[in-house]
Design a protein around this motif. Structure first.
Motif, PDB file in Angstrom:
ATOM      1  N   THR A  29       3.009  12.677   7.183  1.00 32.18           N
ATOM      2  CA  THR A  29       2.350  12.969   6.013  1.00 32.18           C
ATOM      3  C   THR A  29       3.391  13.286   4.799  1.00 32.18           C
ATOM      4  N   VAL A  30       4.523  12.880   5.151  1.00 27.92           N
ATOM      5  CA  VAL A  30       5.623  13.058   4.014  1.00 27.92           C
ATOM      6  C   VAL A  30       5.512  12.065   2.939  1.00 27.92           C
ATOM      7  N   GLY A  31       5.600  12.207   1.809  1.00 28.47           N
ATOM      8  CA  GLY A  31       5.702  11.199   0.544  1.00 28.47           C
ATOM      9  C   GLY A  31       5.742   9.844   0.995  1.00 28.47           C
ATOM     10  N   ALA A  32       6.929   9.448   1.176  1.00 31.02           N
ATOM     11  CA  ALA A  32       7.080   7.814   1.277  1.00 31.02           C
ATOM     12  C   ALA A  32       6.351   7.229   2.151  1.00 31.02           C
ATOM     13  N   SER A  33       6.401   8.020   3.626  1.00 29.08           N
ATOM     14  CA  SER A  33       5.662   7.335   4.688  1.00 29.08           C
ATOM     15  C   SER A  33       4.041   7.429   4.581  1.00 29.08           C
ATOM     16  N   THR A  34       3.474   8.235   3.802  1.00 30.86           N
ATOM     17  CA  THR A  34       1.968   8.640   3.268  1.00 30.86           C
ATOM     18  C   THR A  34       1.734   7.271   2.320  1.00 30.86           C
ATOM     19  N   GLN A  35       2.585   6.963   1.398  1.00 35.44           N
ATOM     20  CA  GLN A  35       2.417   5.993   0.449  1.00 35.44           C
ATOM     21  C   GLN A  35       2.339   4.716   0.948  1.00 35.44           C
ATOM     22  N   CYS A  36       3.203   4.532   2.336  1.00 41.31           N
ATOM     23  CA  CYS A  36       3.303   3.158   2.968  1.00 41.31           C
ATOM     24  C   CYS A  36       1.955   2.898   3.700  1.00 41.31           C
ATOM     25  N   THR A  37       1.602   3.998   4.444  1.00 35.87           N
ATOM     26  CA  THR A  37       0.311   3.904   5.279  1.00 35.87           C
ATOM     27  C   THR A  37      -0.705   3.994   4.421  1.00 35.87           C
ATOM     28  N   LEU A  38      -0.787   4.335   3.365  1.00 32.01           N
ATOM     29  CA  LEU A  38      -1.880   4.051   2.280  1.00 32.01           C
ATOM     30  C   LEU A  38      -2.070   2.641   1.920  1.00 32.01           C
ATOM     31  N   CYS A  39      -0.730   2.215   1.429  1.00 29.55           N
ATOM     32  CA  CYS A  39      -0.656   0.878   1.074  1.00 29.55           C
ATOM     33  C   CYS A  39      -1.266  -0.128   1.928  1.00 29.55           C
ATOM     34  N   GLU A  40      -0.873  -0.227   3.094  1.00 32.93           N
ATOM     35  CA  GLU A  40      -1.214  -0.713   4.372  1.00 32.93           C
ATOM     36  C   GLU A  40      -2.882  -0.540   4.696  1.00 32.93           C
ATOM     37  N   PHE A  41      -3.464   0.431   4.328  1.00 31.97           N
ATOM     38  CA  PHE A  41      -4.778   0.613   4.612  1.00 31.97           C
ATOM     39  C   PHE A  41      -5.670   0.050   3.469  1.00 31.97           C
ATOM     40  N   VAL A  42      -4.891   0.114   2.048  1.00 36.68           N
ATOM     41  CA  VAL A  42      -5.538  -0.682   1.146  1.00 36.68           C
ATOM     42  C   VAL A  42      -5.495  -1.965   1.087  1.00 36.68           C
ATOM     43  N   VAL A  43      -4.344  -2.364   1.464  1.00 33.86           N
ATOM     44  CA  VAL A  43      -4.064  -4.081   1.899  1.00 33.86           C
ATOM     45  C   VAL A  43      -5.087  -4.484   2.910  1.00 33.86           C
ATOM     46  N   GLY A  44      -5.103  -3.818   3.865  1.00 33.23           N
ATOM     47  CA  GLY A  44      -5.841  -4.402   4.909  1.00 33.23           C
ATOM     48  C   GLY A  44      -7.581  -4.447   4.630  1.00 33.23           C
ATOM     49  N   GLN A  45      -7.856  -3.312   3.804  1.00 35.79           N
ATOM     50  CA  GLN A  45      -9.279  -3.265   3.419  1.00 35.79           C
ATOM     51  C   GLN A  45      -9.424  -4.388   2.418  1.00 35.79           C
ATOM     52  N   ALA A  46      -8.585  -4.687   1.490  1.00 41.14           N
ATOM     53  CA  ALA A  46      -8.844  -5.683   0.610  1.00 41.14           C
ATOM     54  C   ALA A  46      -8.856  -7.246   1.195  1.00 41.14           C
ATOM     55  N   GLU A  47      -7.921  -7.267   2.050  1.00 42.65           N
ATOM     56  CA  GLU A  47      -7.958  -8.349   2.815  1.00 42.65           C
ATOM     57  C   GLU A  47      -9.273  -8.815   3.535  1.00 42.65           C
ATOM     58  N   GLY A  48     -10.104  -7.830   4.034  1.00 44.72           N
ATOM     59  CA  GLY A  48     -11.447  -8.014   4.468  1.00 44.72           C
ATOM     60  C   GLY A  48     -12.526  -8.492   3.577  1.00 44.72           C
ATOM     61  N   TYR A  49     -12.221  -7.786   2.212  1.00 45.75           N
ATOM     62  CA  TYR A  49     -13.154  -7.975   1.418  1.00 45.75           C
ATOM     63  C   TYR A  49     -12.954  -9.325   0.574  1.00 45.75           C
ATOM     64  N   LEU A  50     -11.672  -9.923   0.688  1.00 42.52           N
ATOM     65  CA  LEU A  50     -11.522 -11.374   0.162  1.00 42.52           C
ATOM     66  C   LEU A  50     -12.172 -12.403   0.874  1.00 42.52           C
ATOM     67  N   ASP A  51     -12.657 -12.112   2.094  1.00 39.06           N
ATOM     68  CA  ASP A  51     -13.430 -13.079   3.295  1.00 39.06           C
ATOM     69  C   ASP A  51     -14.761 -13.206   2.540  1.00 39.06           C
ATOM     70  N   VAL A  52     -15.250 -12.303   1.657  1.00 36.83           N
ATOM     71  CA  VAL A  52     -16.635 -12.358   0.911  1.00 36.83           C
ATOM     72  C   VAL A  52     -16.294 -12.912  -0.235  1.00 36.83           C
ATOM     73  N   ASN A  53     -17.343 -13.743  -0.689  1.00 38.48           N
ATOM     74  CA  ASN A  53     -17.357 -14.409  -2.032  1.00 38.48           C
ATOM     75  C   ASN A  53     -17.657 -13.317  -2.797  1.00 38.48           C
ATOM     76  N   THR A  54     -16.547 -12.638  -3.677  1.00 37.89           N
ATOM     77  CA  THR A  54     -16.727 -11.390  -4.536  1.00 37.89           C
ATOM     78  C   THR A  54     -15.778 -11.397  -5.568  1.00 37.89           C
ATOM     79  N   THR A  55     -15.980 -10.571  -6.445  1.00 29.37           N
ATOM     80  CA  THR A  55     -15.008 -10.665  -7.635  1.00 29.37           C
ATOM     81  C   THR A  55     -13.892  -9.608  -7.378  1.00 29.37           C
ATOM     82  N   VAL A  56     -12.818  -9.543  -8.344  1.00 34.25           N
ATOM     83  CA  VAL A  56     -11.966  -8.568  -8.264  1.00 34.25           C
ATOM     84  C   VAL A  56     -12.330  -7.031  -8.673  1.00 34.25           C
ATOM     85  N   THR A  57     -13.473  -7.106  -9.483  1.00 35.90           N
ATOM     86  CA  THR A  57     -14.164  -5.802  -9.605  1.00 35.90           C
ATOM     87  C   THR A  57     -14.767  -5.153  -8.644  1.00 35.90           C
ATOM     88  N   ASN A  58     -15.521  -5.939  -7.839  1.00 36.33           N
ATOM     89  CA  ASN A  58     -16.201  -5.498  -6.553  1.00 36.33           C
ATOM     90  C   ASN A  58     -15.170  -5.011  -5.723  1.00 36.33           C
TER      91      ASN A  58
END
Length: 125
Positions: free
Chosen positions: A29-58
């Motif tokens: 939970t220290v700064g740099a590794s939290t940022q890294c883990t959160l980034c990978e979380f966000v990217v992983g989630q975004a990757e799933g949403y790109l499979d859906v026909n959706t907009t950047v806003t969505n």
């Protein structure tokens, strides 16, 4: 309507150790590794949403919703900041078929595995 991504936000969150007490001790939970883990979380989630026909806003809306499931208030805030700052770039990189670890390294949120592994090993000894 709920978008299907294969894994629910809760499952992803628990697999990262952010929402489940059983694995939370393995998450740093220290700064740099939290940022890294959160980034990978966000990217992983975004990757799933790109499979859906959706907009950047969505996608932004879904990612902000996913940030709310994190168990610590400061993680929620960091996650939302990451989404608002980097989501358009993350989406473009995903469309270019880059991996979450590569994307987060390029954004400067994770140490690049290739260049920093020896340095990290040296610091530990």
């Amino acid at each position: 309507s709920t978008q299907s991504t294969g894994k629910t936000s809760d499952e992803v969150c628990q697999s990262l150790g952010y929402c489940s007490s059983k694995s939370s001790r393995s998450v740093e939970t220290v700064g740099a590794s939290t940022q890294c883990t959160l980034c990978e979380f966000v990217v992983g989630q975004a990757e799933g949403y790109l499979d859906v026909n959706t907009t950047v806003t969505n996608v932004l809306s879904y990612l902000n919703r996913d940030c709310n499931i994190l168990s610590k208030a400061d993680w929620v805030a960091q996650c939302k900041t990451l989404v608002s700052s980097f989501a358009p770039e993350i989406i473009q990189m995903l469309i270019a078929e880059q991996t979450p670890s590569t994307i987060c390294a390029e954004l400067g949120l994770c140490a690049s595995a290739a260049s920093s592994a020896p340095a990290a090993a040296t610091k530990l000894h």
